[in-house]
Design a protein around this motif. Structure first.
Motif, PDB file in Angstrom:
ATOM      1  N   ILE A 164     -37.377  34.971  56.617  1.00  0.00           N
ATOM      2  CA  ILE A 164     -38.750  35.099  56.126  1.00  0.00           C
ATOM      3  C   ILE A 164     -39.673  35.517  57.265  1.00  0.00           C
ATOM      4  N   TYR A 165     -39.521  34.890  58.427  1.00  0.00           N
ATOM      5  CA  TYR A 165     -40.331  35.270  59.579  1.00  0.00           C
ATOM      6  C   TYR A 165     -40.084  36.722  59.963  1.00  0.00           C
ATOM      7  N   GLU A 166     -38.824  37.143  59.913  1.00  0.00           N
ATOM      8  CA  GLU A 166     -38.493  38.529  60.250  1.00  0.00           C
ATOM      9  C   GLU A 166     -39.132  39.503  59.270  1.00  0.00           C
ATOM     10  N   SER A 167     -39.137  39.148  57.989  1.00  0.00           N
ATOM     11  CA  SER A 167     -39.697  40.048  56.982  1.00  0.00           C
ATOM     12  C   SER A 167     -41.203  40.225  57.154  1.00  0.00           C
ATOM     13  N   PHE A 168     -41.871  39.222  57.753  1.00  0.00           N
ATOM     14  CA  PHE A 168     -43.307  39.324  58.009  1.00  0.00           C
ATOM     15  C   PHE A 168     -43.603  39.796  59.437  1.00  0.00           C
ATOM     16  N   HIS A 169     -42.539  40.071  60.188  1.00  0.00           N
ATOM     17  CA  HIS A 169     -42.686  40.599  61.559  1.00  0.00           C
ATOM     18  C   HIS A 169     -43.518  39.675  62.446  1.00  0.00           C
ATOM     19  N   VAL A 170     -43.253  38.386  62.349  1.00  0.00           N
ATOM     20  CA  VAL A 170     -43.939  37.427  63.217  1.00  0.00           C
ATOM     21  C   VAL A 170     -42.981  36.989  64.322  1.00  0.00           C
ATOM     22  N   PRO A 171     -43.484  36.742  65.529  1.00  0.00           N
ATOM     23  CA  PRO A 171     -42.614  36.293  66.618  1.00  0.00           C
ATOM     24  C   PRO A 171     -42.142  34.858  66.386  1.00  0.00           C
ATOM     25  N   TYR A 172     -40.853  34.621  66.655  1.00  0.00           N
ATOM     26  CA  TYR A 172     -40.333  33.265  66.518  1.00  0.00           C
ATOM     27  C   TYR A 172     -39.204  33.056  67.525  1.00  0.00           C
ATOM     28  N   HIS A 173     -38.948  31.778  67.847  1.00  0.00           N
ATOM     29  CA  HIS A 173     -37.871  31.421  68.760  1.00  0.00           C
ATOM     30  C   HIS A 173     -37.076  30.264  68.165  1.00  0.00           C
ATOM     31  N   TYR A 174     -35.780  30.261  68.434  1.00  0.00           N
ATOM     32  CA  TYR A 174     -34.956  29.104  68.097  1.00  0.00           C
ATOM     33  C   TYR A 174     -35.084  28.073  69.220  1.00  0.00           C
ATOM     34  N   ILE A 175     -35.240  26.810  68.829  1.00  0.00           N
ATOM     35  CA  ILE A 175     -35.353  25.715  69.790  1.00  0.00           C
ATOM     36  C   ILE A 175     -34.165  24.782  69.595  1.00  0.00           C
ATOM     37  N   ASP A 176     -33.356  24.645  70.627  1.00  0.00           N
ATOM     38  CA  ASP A 176     -32.182  23.770  70.527  1.00  0.00           C
ATOM     39  C   ASP A 176     -32.606  22.319  70.337  1.00  0.00           C
ATOM     40  N   ILE A 177     -31.914  21.606  69.467  1.00  0.00           N
ATOM     41  CA  ILE A 177     -32.200  20.189  69.256  1.00  0.00           C
ATOM     42  C   ILE A 177     -31.219  19.350  70.074  1.00  0.00           C
ATOM     43  N   ASP A 178     -31.623  18.127  70.393  1.00  0.00           N
ATOM     44  CA  ASP A 178     -30.708  17.171  71.010  1.00  0.00           C
ATOM     45  C   ASP A 178     -30.392  16.094  69.979  1.00  0.00           C
ATOM     46  N   LYS A 179     -29.863  14.976  70.388  1.00  0.00           N
ATOM     47  CA  LYS A 179     -29.441  13.940  69.444  1.00  0.00           C
ATOM     48  C   LYS A 179     -30.609  13.270  68.728  1.00  0.00           C
TER      49      LYS A 179
ATOM     50  N   ALA B 169     -40.817  17.909  72.535  1.00  0.00           N
ATOM     51  CA  ALA B 169     -42.096  18.578  72.788  1.00  0.00           C
ATOM     52  C   ALA B 169     -42.023  19.470  74.019  1.00  0.00           C
ATOM     53  N   SER B 170     -41.285  19.065  75.040  1.00  0.00           N
ATOM     54  CA  SER B 170     -41.202  19.859  76.270  1.00  0.00           C
ATOM     55  C   SER B 170     -40.579  21.221  76.007  1.00  0.00           C
ATOM     56  N   SER B 171     -39.598  21.280  75.100  1.00  0.00           N
ATOM     57  CA  SER B 171     -38.975  22.569  74.791  1.00  0.00           C
ATOM     58  C   SER B 171     -39.945  23.481  74.053  1.00  0.00           C
ATOM     59  N   LEU B 172     -40.867  22.912  73.277  1.00  0.00           N
ATOM     60  CA  LEU B 172     -41.882  23.713  72.595  1.00  0.00           C
ATOM     61  C   LEU B 172     -42.880  24.286  73.598  1.00  0.00           C
ATOM     62  N   GLU B 173     -43.236  23.489  74.595  1.00  0.00           N
ATOM     63  CA  GLU B 173     -44.132  23.961  75.644  1.00  0.00           C
ATOM     64  C   GLU B 173     -43.481  25.109  76.417  1.00  0.00           C
ATOM     65  N   ASP B 174     -42.206  24.965  76.723  1.00  0.00           N
ATOM     66  CA  ASP B 174     -41.504  25.989  77.501  1.00  0.00           C
ATOM     67  C   ASP B 174     -41.480  27.332  76.784  1.00  0.00           C
ATOM     68  N   GLN B 175     -41.377  27.306  75.460  1.00  0.00           N
ATOM     69  CA  GLN B 175     -41.281  28.541  74.681  1.00  0.00           C
ATOM     70  C   GLN B 175     -42.630  29.002  74.134  1.00  0.00           C
ATOM     71  N   ASN B 176     -43.704  28.278  74.505  1.00  0.00           N
ATOM     72  CA  ASN B 176     -45.061  28.637  74.056  1.00  0.00           C
ATOM     73  C   ASN B 176     -45.156  28.708  72.522  1.00  0.00           C
ATOM     74  N   ILE B 177     -44.572  27.713  71.859  1.00  0.00           N
ATOM     75  CA  ILE B 177     -44.574  27.654  70.395  1.00  0.00           C
ATOM     76  C   ILE B 177     -45.920  27.125  69.895  1.00  0.00           C
ATOM     77  N   SER B 178     -46.415  27.725  68.806  1.00  0.00           N
ATOM     78  CA  SER B 178     -47.644  27.236  68.170  1.00  0.00           C
ATOM     79  C   SER B 178     -47.368  26.517  66.851  1.00  0.00           C
TER      80      SER B 178
ATOM     81  N   LEU C 281     -44.172  14.573  69.303  1.00  0.00           N
ATOM     82  CA  LEU C 281     -44.480  15.857  68.668  1.00  0.00           C
ATOM     83  C   LEU C 281     -45.907  15.900  68.137  1.00  0.00           C
ATOM     84  N   LEU C 282     -46.375  14.782  67.583  1.00  0.00           N
ATOM     85  CA  LEU C 282     -47.759  14.734  67.110  1.00  0.00           C
ATOM     86  C   LEU C 282     -48.728  14.916  68.273  1.00  0.00           C
ATOM     87  N   GLY C 283     -48.405  14.334  69.417  1.00  0.00           N
ATOM     88  CA  GLY C 283     -49.235  14.519  70.607  1.00  0.00           C
ATOM     89  C   GLY C 283     -49.249  15.959  71.061  1.00  0.00           C
TER      90      GLY C 283
END
Length: 466
Positions: free
Chosen positions: A207-222, A227-236, A260-262
Protein backbone atom coordinates in the motif's frame (compact mmCIF):
# COMPACT_ATOMS: atom_id res chain seq x y z
CA UNK A 1 1.84 -46.01 -22.46
CA UNK A 2 3.15 -42.46 -21.87
CA UNK A 3 6.88 -42.08 -22.39
CA UNK A 4 9.18 -39.28 -21.23
CA UNK A 5 12.93 -38.83 -21.26
CA UNK A 6 14.93 -38.11 -18.11
CA UNK A 7 18.29 -37.34 -19.69
CA UNK A 8 18.36 -33.52 -19.39
CA UNK A 9 16.26 -32.55 -16.38
CA UNK A 10 18.52 -29.80 -15.03
CA UNK A 11 18.21 -29.17 -11.29
CA UNK A 12 14.79 -30.81 -11.05
CA UNK A 13 14.34 -34.02 -9.11
CA UNK A 14 12.94 -36.99 -11.04
CA UNK A 15 9.45 -36.55 -9.68
CA UNK A 16 9.46 -32.80 -10.39
CA UNK A 17 10.44 -33.49 -14.00
CA UNK A 18 7.73 -36.13 -14.41
CA UNK A 19 5.16 -33.81 -12.79
CA UNK A 20 6.06 -31.02 -15.23
CA UNK A 21 5.90 -33.33 -18.26
CA UNK A 22 2.42 -34.60 -17.40
CA UNK A 23 1.22 -31.10 -16.48
CA UNK A 24 2.42 -29.70 -19.82
CA UNK A 25 0.66 -32.49 -21.72
CA UNK A 26 -2.57 -31.68 -19.85
CA UNK A 27 -2.30 -27.93 -20.50
CA UNK A 28 -1.50 -28.51 -24.18
CA UNK A 29 -4.46 -30.86 -24.57
CA UNK A 30 -2.39 -33.95 -25.31
CA UNK A 31 -4.07 -35.58 -22.32
CA UNK A 32 -7.82 -34.96 -22.36
CA UNK A 33 -10.43 -34.66 -19.65
CA UNK A 34 -11.30 -38.03 -18.12
CA UNK A 35 -8.37 -39.82 -19.75
CA UNK A 36 -6.86 -42.48 -17.50
CA UNK A 37 -3.19 -42.21 -16.57
CA UNK A 38 -1.00 -45.36 -16.39
CA UNK A 39 -0.94 -47.28 -13.12
CA UNK A 40 2.03 -46.43 -10.95
CA UNK A 41 3.99 -49.70 -11.15
CA UNK A 42 3.77 -50.29 -14.93
CA UNK A 43 4.44 -46.60 -15.53
CA UNK A 44 7.52 -46.65 -13.30
CA UNK A 45 8.84 -49.79 -14.99
CA UNK A 46 8.29 -48.32 -18.46
CA UNK A 47 10.14 -45.09 -17.54
CA UNK A 48 12.92 -46.84 -15.63
CA UNK A 49 12.24 -44.96 -12.38
CA UNK A 50 10.96 -45.87 -8.91
CA UNK A 51 7.31 -46.24 -7.99
CA UNK A 52 7.71 -43.57 -5.29
CA UNK A 53 8.82 -41.08 -7.97
CA UNK A 54 5.62 -41.69 -9.93
CA UNK A 55 3.59 -41.55 -6.70
CA UNK A 56 5.06 -38.15 -5.72
CA UNK A 57 4.43 -36.72 -9.19
CA UNK A 58 0.80 -37.93 -9.10
CA UNK A 59 0.30 -36.51 -5.57
CA UNK A 60 1.56 -33.11 -6.69
CA UNK A 61 -0.79 -33.14 -9.69
CA UNK A 62 -3.69 -34.12 -7.40
CA UNK A 63 -2.81 -31.33 -4.94
CA UNK A 64 -2.93 -28.77 -7.76
CA UNK A 65 -6.15 -30.15 -9.22
CA UNK A 66 -4.81 -31.41 -12.56
CA UNK A 67 -5.76 -35.02 -11.90
CA UNK A 68 -7.98 -36.95 -9.50
CA UNK A 69 -8.00 -40.51 -8.24
CA UNK A 70 -10.77 -43.09 -7.95
CA UNK A 71 -9.96 -45.77 -5.35
CA UNK A 72 -9.10 -49.15 -6.94
CA UNK A 73 -9.63 -47.72 -10.42
CA UNK A 74 -6.79 -45.31 -11.10
CA UNK A 75 -5.86 -41.72 -11.87
CA UNK A 76 -7.76 -39.52 -14.32
CA UNK A 77 -7.34 -36.09 -15.95
CA UNK A 78 -9.49 -33.39 -14.34
CA UNK A 79 -11.84 -31.12 -16.25
CA UNK A 80 -10.01 -27.80 -16.07
CA UNK A 81 -12.88 -25.88 -17.70
CA UNK A 82 -10.37 -23.85 -19.71
CA UNK A 83 -12.88 -21.53 -21.36
CA UNK A 84 -11.45 -18.05 -22.05
CA UNK A 85 -11.89 -15.70 -19.09
CA UNK A 86 -11.56 -12.64 -21.32
CA UNK A 87 -11.61 -11.59 -24.95
CA UNK A 88 -8.93 -13.01 -27.23
CA UNK A 89 -8.17 -9.42 -28.21
CA UNK A 90 -7.08 -8.58 -24.64
CA UNK A 91 -3.54 -7.21 -24.53
CA UNK A 92 -2.81 -8.75 -21.13
CA UNK A 93 -2.89 -12.55 -21.35
CA UNK A 94 -2.01 -13.04 -17.66
CA UNK A 95 -5.19 -11.67 -16.08
CA UNK A 96 -6.84 -14.15 -13.70
CA UNK A 97 -10.46 -13.41 -12.83
CA UNK A 98 -11.13 -16.40 -10.60
CA UNK A 99 -9.28 -18.91 -8.48
CA UNK A 100 -9.80 -22.67 -8.55
CA UNK A 101 -11.11 -24.35 -5.42
CA UNK A 102 -8.40 -25.39 -3.00
CA UNK A 103 -7.28 -29.00 -3.28
CA UNK A 104 -5.53 -28.99 0.12
CA UNK A 105 -6.68 -31.15 2.99
CA UNK A 106 -5.16 -28.49 5.28
CA UNK A 107 -4.22 -24.92 4.39
CA UNK A 108 -2.45 -23.36 7.38
CA UNK A 109 -1.87 -20.13 5.45
CA UNK A 110 -5.59 -19.46 5.03
CA UNK A 111 -7.51 -17.21 7.45
CA UNK A 112 -10.92 -17.97 5.97
CA UNK A 113 -13.71 -18.20 8.55
CA UNK A 114 -15.32 -21.58 9.16
CA UNK A 115 -18.94 -21.32 8.00
CA UNK A 116 -20.27 -23.26 11.00
CA UNK A 117 -19.20 -20.53 13.43
CA UNK A 118 -20.92 -17.59 11.70
CA UNK A 119 -24.22 -16.64 13.46
CA UNK A 120 -26.35 -16.95 10.32
CA UNK A 121 -29.68 -17.30 12.15
CA UNK A 122 -29.19 -14.26 14.39
CA UNK A 123 -27.72 -12.19 11.56
CA UNK A 124 -30.66 -13.03 9.26
CA UNK A 125 -33.13 -12.09 12.03
CA UNK A 126 -31.27 -8.81 12.60
CA UNK A 127 -31.32 -8.01 8.88
CA UNK A 128 -35.07 -8.65 8.68
CA UNK A 129 -35.65 -6.29 11.61
CA UNK A 130 -33.51 -3.62 9.95
CA UNK A 131 -35.39 -3.97 6.66
CA UNK A 132 -38.72 -3.60 8.49
CA UNK A 133 -37.78 -0.83 10.93
CA UNK A 134 -35.21 1.31 9.09
CA UNK A 135 -36.50 1.53 5.54
CA UNK A 136 -36.24 5.32 5.32
CA UNK A 137 -32.75 5.46 6.90
CA UNK A 138 -31.48 2.72 4.58
CA UNK A 139 -32.11 5.00 1.60
CA UNK A 140 -30.18 7.97 3.05
CA UNK A 141 -26.50 8.25 2.15
CA UNK A 142 -24.40 7.79 5.30
CA UNK A 143 -21.95 10.45 6.60
CA UNK A 144 -18.37 10.14 5.35
CA UNK A 145 -17.33 8.43 8.59
CA UNK A 146 -20.23 5.97 8.73
CA UNK A 147 -23.69 5.97 10.33
CA UNK A 148 -23.85 7.35 13.87
CA UNK A 149 -25.61 4.26 15.25
CA UNK A 150 -22.70 1.95 14.35
CA UNK A 151 -20.04 4.35 15.57
CA UNK A 152 -21.95 4.76 18.85
CA UNK A 153 -22.20 0.98 19.27
CA UNK A 154 -18.46 0.60 18.63
CA UNK A 155 -17.62 3.40 21.09
CA UNK A 156 -19.77 1.76 23.80
CA UNK A 157 -18.23 -1.65 23.15
CA UNK A 158 -14.67 -0.29 23.33
CA UNK A 159 -15.37 1.56 26.58
CA UNK A 160 -16.92 -1.48 28.27
CA UNK A 161 -14.53 -4.19 27.06
CA UNK A 162 -11.30 -2.38 26.16
CA UNK A 163 -11.28 0.57 28.59
CA UNK A 164 -11.14 3.07 25.71
CA UNK A 165 -12.94 6.41 25.96
CA UNK A 166 -13.63 7.78 22.49
CA UNK A 167 -16.33 9.88 20.89
CA UNK A 168 -18.31 8.36 17.99
CA UNK A 169 -17.09 11.26 15.80
CA UNK A 170 -13.50 9.99 16.15
CA UNK A 171 -14.47 6.64 14.60
CA UNK A 172 -14.21 6.26 10.82
CA UNK A 173 -15.84 3.21 9.17
CA UNK A 174 -14.34 1.71 6.03
CA UNK A 175 -14.47 -1.40 3.85
CA UNK A 176 -11.30 -3.12 5.06
CA UNK A 177 -8.15 -1.87 6.74
CA UNK A 178 -6.39 -1.46 3.38
CA UNK A 179 -8.85 1.31 2.50
CA UNK A 180 -8.33 2.97 5.87
CA UNK A 181 -4.53 2.90 5.35
CA UNK A 182 -5.01 4.76 2.07
CA UNK A 183 -7.03 7.44 3.89
CA UNK A 184 -4.34 7.76 6.56
CA UNK A 185 -1.60 8.33 3.99
CA UNK A 186 -3.65 11.15 2.48
CA UNK A 187 -4.42 12.53 5.93
CA UNK A 188 -0.90 12.41 7.37
CA UNK A 189 0.94 13.28 4.17
CA UNK A 190 3.27 11.64 1.67
CA UNK A 191 6.34 13.58 2.83
CA UNK A 192 6.61 11.66 6.12
CA UNK A 193 8.66 8.48 6.50
CA UNK A 194 6.60 5.44 7.50
CA UNK A 195 7.87 2.43 9.43
CA UNK A 196 6.90 -1.25 9.33
CA UNK A 197 7.73 -4.08 11.71
CA UNK A 198 10.14 -6.68 10.36
CA UNK A 199 8.83 -9.38 10.24
CA UNK A 200 5.32 -8.15 9.61
CA UNK A 201 2.24 -8.07 7.41
CA UNK A 202 3.49 -7.72 3.80
CA UNK A 203 0.40 -6.08 2.30
CA UNK A 204 0.96 -2.80 4.20
CA UNK A 205 4.27 -2.27 2.38
CA UNK A 206 2.49 -2.71 -0.96
CA UNK A 207 0.00 0.00 0.00
CA UNK A 208 2.83 2.40 0.85
CA UNK A 209 4.52 1.55 -2.44
CA UNK A 210 1.34 2.20 -4.41
CA UNK A 211 1.14 5.70 -2.89
CA UNK A 212 4.88 6.29 -3.45
CA UNK A 213 5.56 7.19 0.17
CA UNK A 214 8.97 6.54 1.78
CA UNK A 215 9.04 3.70 4.29
CA UNK A 216 11.57 1.54 6.14
CA UNK A 217 11.41 -1.89 7.74
CA UNK A 218 12.34 -1.84 11.43
CA UNK A 219 13.63 -5.07 12.93
CA UNK A 220 11.85 -6.16 16.10
CA UNK A 221 13.44 -7.80 19.14
CA UNK A 222 11.80 -10.10 21.69
CA UNK A 223 9.73 -7.15 23.01
CA UNK A 224 8.77 -5.66 19.63
CA UNK A 225 9.78 -2.32 18.09
CA UNK A 226 12.19 -0.12 20.05
CA UNK A 227 12.05 3.69 20.07
CA UNK A 228 15.80 4.01 19.45
CA UNK A 229 15.49 2.14 16.15
CA UNK A 230 12.76 4.58 15.06
CA UNK A 231 15.03 7.52 15.86
CA UNK A 232 17.87 5.96 13.88
CA UNK A 233 15.69 5.60 10.77
CA UNK A 234 14.02 9.03 11.17
CA UNK A 235 10.55 7.43 11.24
CA UNK A 236 7.50 9.67 11.67
CA UNK A 237 4.67 7.10 11.49
CA UNK A 238 5.10 3.54 12.74
CA UNK A 239 2.63 0.70 12.15
CA UNK A 240 2.64 -1.89 14.97
CA UNK A 241 0.52 -4.70 16.43
CA UNK A 242 1.53 -4.55 20.13
CA UNK A 243 -1.21 -6.73 21.63
CA UNK A 244 -0.43 -9.70 19.40
CA UNK A 245 2.32 -9.14 16.87
CA UNK A 246 1.79 -10.76 13.53
CA UNK A 247 3.28 -13.22 12.78
CA UNK A 248 5.52 -13.87 15.82
CA UNK A 249 2.77 -13.57 18.49
CA UNK A 250 4.88 -11.25 20.69
CA UNK A 251 2.95 -9.19 23.27
CA UNK A 252 4.69 -5.86 23.83
CA UNK A 253 5.44 -5.24 27.54
CA UNK A 254 4.16 -2.08 29.23
CA UNK A 255 7.67 -0.58 29.55
CA UNK A 256 8.18 -0.72 25.77
CA UNK A 257 4.69 0.73 25.22
CA UNK A 258 5.45 3.81 27.33
CA UNK A 259 8.81 4.12 25.56
CA UNK A 260 7.03 4.30 22.19
CA UNK A 261 4.42 6.75 23.48
CA UNK A 262 7.26 8.98 24.70
CA UNK A 263 8.89 8.78 21.26
CA UNK A 264 5.64 9.83 19.56
CA UNK A 265 5.00 12.72 21.97
CA UNK A 266 8.37 14.37 21.27
CA UNK A 267 7.29 15.67 17.84
CA UNK A 268 3.92 16.89 16.59
CA UNK A 269 4.04 14.92 13.33
CA UNK A 270 4.80 11.54 14.90
CA UNK A 271 2.05 8.94 15.09
CA UNK A 272 1.65 5.29 16.07
CA UNK A 273 -0.80 3.22 14.04
CA UNK A 274 -1.96 0.54 16.49
CA UNK A 275 -3.31 -2.48 14.62
CA UNK A 276 -5.44 -4.45 17.11
CA UNK A 277 -6.53 -6.97 14.48
CA UNK A 278 -7.46 -9.96 16.71
CA UNK A 279 -7.47 -8.66 20.29
CA UNK A 280 -10.93 -10.13 20.97
CA UNK A 281 -9.62 -13.63 20.27
CA UNK A 282 -7.04 -13.80 23.05
CA UNK A 283 -7.71 -17.31 24.36
CA UNK A 284 -6.29 -16.97 27.87
CA UNK A 285 -6.79 -14.07 30.24
CA UNK A 286 -8.27 -10.67 29.44
CA UNK A 287 -7.42 -8.73 26.28
CA UNK A 288 -4.20 -6.73 26.60
CA UNK A 289 -4.89 -2.97 27.20
CA UNK A 290 -4.50 -0.89 24.06
CA UNK A 291 -1.87 1.79 23.49
CA UNK A 292 -4.72 4.17 22.69
CA UNK A 293 -6.19 3.75 26.18
CA UNK A 294 -2.96 4.93 27.87
CA UNK A 295 -2.02 7.62 25.34
CA UNK A 296 -2.34 11.12 26.85
CA UNK A 297 -0.73 13.05 23.98
CA UNK A 298 -3.17 12.04 21.20
CA UNK A 299 -0.58 10.40 18.97
CA UNK A 300 -2.12 6.92 18.59
CA UNK A 301 -4.35 5.95 15.66
CA UNK A 302 -6.25 2.79 16.56
CA UNK A 303 -7.36 0.35 13.83
CA UNK A 304 -9.48 -2.78 14.16
CA UNK A 305 -11.62 -4.97 11.95
CA UNK A 306 -14.61 -7.31 12.11
CA UNK A 307 -13.08 -9.73 9.60
CA UNK A 308 -11.59 -11.84 12.41
CA UNK A 309 -14.63 -11.83 14.68
CA UNK A 310 -17.44 -12.11 12.12
CA UNK A 311 -16.05 -13.35 8.82
CA UNK A 312 -13.13 -12.82 6.48
CA UNK A 313 -15.71 -11.78 3.87
CA UNK A 314 -17.33 -9.10 6.05
CA UNK A 315 -15.30 -6.09 4.94
CA UNK A 316 -16.06 -3.74 7.84
CA UNK A 317 -13.16 -2.09 9.62
CA UNK A 318 -12.75 1.09 11.61
CA UNK A 319 -10.10 3.50 12.84
CA UNK A 320 -10.11 5.90 15.78
CA UNK A 321 -8.42 9.21 15.08
CA UNK A 322 -6.99 11.56 17.73
CA UNK A 323 -9.18 14.66 18.16
CA UNK A 324 -6.94 16.93 16.07
CA UNK A 325 -6.67 14.42 13.24
CA UNK A 326 -10.43 13.83 13.30
CA UNK A 327 -10.99 17.55 12.75
CA UNK A 328 -8.49 17.54 9.90
CA UNK A 329 -10.18 14.50 8.37
CA UNK A 330 -13.57 16.21 8.22
CA UNK A 331 -11.98 19.37 6.81
CA UNK A 332 -9.95 17.71 4.05
CA UNK A 333 -11.34 14.23 3.28
CA UNK A 334 -15.06 14.45 3.99
CA UNK A 335 -15.74 14.35 0.22
CA UNK A 336 -15.13 10.58 0.40
CA UNK A 337 -18.29 8.50 0.69
CA UNK A 338 -18.41 5.76 3.30
CA UNK A 339 -17.49 2.51 1.56
CA UNK A 340 -19.68 0.21 3.68
CA UNK A 341 -23.36 -0.14 2.75
CA UNK A 342 -26.09 1.17 5.06
CA UNK A 343 -27.61 -2.31 5.24
CA UNK A 344 -24.47 -3.81 6.78
CA UNK A 345 -23.83 -0.83 9.05
CA UNK A 346 -27.32 -0.77 10.58
CA UNK A 347 -27.33 -4.56 10.96
CA UNK A 348 -23.96 -4.56 12.73
CA UNK A 349 -25.00 -1.64 14.94
CA UNK A 350 -28.07 -3.53 16.11
CA UNK A 351 -26.09 -6.78 16.44
CA UNK A 352 -23.71 -5.01 18.83
CA UNK A 353 -26.30 -2.94 20.71
CA UNK A 354 -28.55 -5.90 21.63
CA UNK A 355 -25.68 -7.98 23.04
CA UNK A 356 -25.48 -10.48 20.17
CA UNK A 357 -21.90 -9.50 19.32
CA UNK A 358 -20.68 -10.09 22.88
CA UNK A 359 -22.35 -13.52 22.95
CA UNK A 360 -20.83 -14.33 19.57
CA UNK A 361 -17.32 -13.36 20.76
CA UNK A 362 -17.65 -15.63 23.81
CA UNK A 363 -18.80 -18.51 21.61
CA UNK A 364 -16.01 -17.80 19.14
CA UNK A 365 -13.33 -17.95 21.85
CA UNK A 366 -14.64 -21.29 23.09
CA UNK A 367 -14.83 -22.62 19.56
CA UNK A 368 -11.27 -21.64 18.64
CA UNK A 369 -9.89 -22.81 21.98
CA UNK A 370 -11.48 -26.23 21.45
CA UNK A 371 -10.18 -26.31 17.89
CA UNK A 372 -6.65 -25.31 18.92
CA UNK A 373 -6.60 -27.84 21.76
CA UNK A 374 -7.73 -30.61 19.39
CA UNK A 375 -4.94 -29.80 16.93
CA UNK A 376 -2.25 -29.58 19.61
CA UNK A 377 -3.47 -32.75 21.32
CA UNK A 378 -3.45 -34.68 18.04
CA UNK A 379 0.07 -33.50 17.22
CA UNK A 380 1.31 -34.26 20.75
CA UNK A 381 -0.13 -37.78 20.77
CA UNK A 382 1.21 -38.63 17.32
CA UNK A 383 4.63 -39.72 16.10
CA UNK A 384 5.10 -36.15 14.88
CA UNK A 385 5.51 -34.85 18.45
CA UNK A 386 9.23 -35.55 18.82
CA UNK A 387 10.00 -33.48 15.71
CA UNK A 388 8.07 -30.28 16.54
CA UNK A 389 8.05 -27.44 19.07
CA UNK A 390 4.89 -25.34 19.53
CA UNK A 391 5.02 -21.71 20.75
CA UNK A 392 2.76 -18.64 20.94
CA UNK A 393 -0.41 -20.73 21.12
CA UNK A 394 -2.29 -18.57 23.64
CA UNK A 395 -3.37 -15.64 21.44
CA UNK A 396 -5.36 -15.28 18.27
CA UNK A 397 -6.04 -18.09 15.81
CA UNK A 398 -2.50 -19.07 14.88
CA UNK A 399 0.52 -20.54 16.63
CA UNK A 400 4.13 -21.14 15.62
CA UNK A 401 5.43 -24.63 14.94
CA UNK A 402 9.14 -25.32 14.55
CA UNK A 403 10.00 -28.55 12.75
CA UNK A 404 13.29 -30.22 13.61
CA UNK A 405 14.42 -31.62 10.28
CA UNK A 406 17.57 -31.62 8.13
CA UNK A 407 15.41 -30.73 5.12
CA UNK A 408 15.44 -27.18 3.82
CA UNK A 409 12.27 -25.11 3.99
CA UNK A 410 11.86 -25.42 0.23
CA UNK A 411 12.10 -29.20 0.39
CA UNK A 412 9.68 -29.43 3.29
CA UNK A 413 7.16 -27.04 1.74
CA UNK A 414 7.16 -28.99 -1.51
CA UNK A 415 6.86 -32.33 0.29
CA UNK A 416 3.97 -31.02 2.41
CA UNK A 417 2.26 -29.67 -0.67
CA UNK A 418 2.49 -33.07 -2.34
CA UNK A 419 0.59 -34.44 0.67
CA UNK A 420 -2.11 -31.77 0.33
CA UNK A 421 -0.85 -29.56 3.17
CA UNK A 422 0.02 -25.90 2.68
CA UNK A 423 2.38 -24.34 5.23
CA UNK A 424 3.37 -20.69 5.70
CA UNK A 425 7.04 -20.28 6.71
CA UNK A 426 7.80 -17.56 9.24
CA UNK A 427 10.79 -16.55 7.13
CA UNK A 428 8.44 -15.41 4.34
CA UNK A 429 7.29 -12.50 6.53
CA UNK A 430 10.78 -11.04 6.81
CA UNK A 431 12.10 -8.34 4.54
CA UNK A 432 15.55 -9.56 3.52
CA UNK A 433 17.17 -12.69 4.86
CA UNK A 434 15.63 -14.18 7.98
CA UNK A 435 17.85 -15.30 10.84
CA UNK A 436 18.66 -19.01 10.67
CA UNK A 437 16.85 -19.50 14.00
CA UNK A 438 13.46 -18.95 12.32
CA UNK A 439 14.01 -21.34 9.42
CA UNK A 440 11.61 -24.29 9.37
CA UNK A 441 9.30 -22.41 11.73
CA UNK A 442 5.76 -22.17 10.38
CA UNK A 443 2.82 -19.83 11.06
CA UNK A 444 -0.06 -22.23 11.68
CA UNK A 445 -3.37 -20.45 11.07
CA UNK A 446 -6.01 -22.99 12.09
CA UNK A 447 -9.23 -21.02 11.57
CA UNK A 448 -10.27 -23.01 8.47
CA UNK A 449 -8.76 -26.41 9.36
CA UNK A 450 -11.19 -29.35 9.21
CA UNK A 451 -10.80 -31.31 12.46
CA UNK A 452 -11.90 -34.50 10.70
CA UNK A 453 -8.56 -34.44 8.84
CA UNK A 454 -6.34 -34.08 11.92
CA UNK A 455 -5.04 -37.66 12.09
CA UNK A 456 -4.26 -37.60 8.38
CA UNK A 457 -2.52 -34.21 8.73
CA UNK A 458 -0.36 -35.37 11.64
CA UNK A 459 0.57 -38.63 9.90
CA UNK A 460 1.38 -36.86 6.63
CA UNK A 461 3.65 -34.35 8.37
CA UNK A 462 5.33 -37.18 10.24
CA UNK A 463 6.00 -39.07 7.01
CA UNK A 464 7.59 -35.92 5.59
CA UNK A 465 9.94 -35.15 8.49
CA UNK A 466 10.76 -38.58 9.96
Amino acid sequence: MLTYTFTNIGSDSLYQHLYKCIKNDILQGKLGTGERLPSKRPFAKNLGISVITVENAYEQLIAEGYIYSIPKKGFYISDLKREPLFSHTSKNKNIILSKPASAYIADFSNNQTDSQIFPFTIWAKTMREILNENQEQLMINPPCGGILELRTSIASYLQEFRGMHVRPEQIIIGAGTEYLYSLLIQLLGKDLTYGLENPGYPKTAKIYESFHVPYHYIDIDKEGISASSLEDQNISVIHISPSHHFPTGIVMPISRRYELLGWAARKTDRYIIEDDYDSELRLSGKPVPTLQSIDVSDHVIYINTFTKTLSSTVRISYMILPETLAEKYYETLSFYSCTVSNFEQYALAKFMANGSFEKHINRLRNYYQTKRDSILSTFKNSSLDKYITITEEESGVHFLMHINTPKTEEQLLLAARSKGIKLAPLSAYYNGFADSSVLNTYVMNYSSINLNNLDQIAESLYQIVK
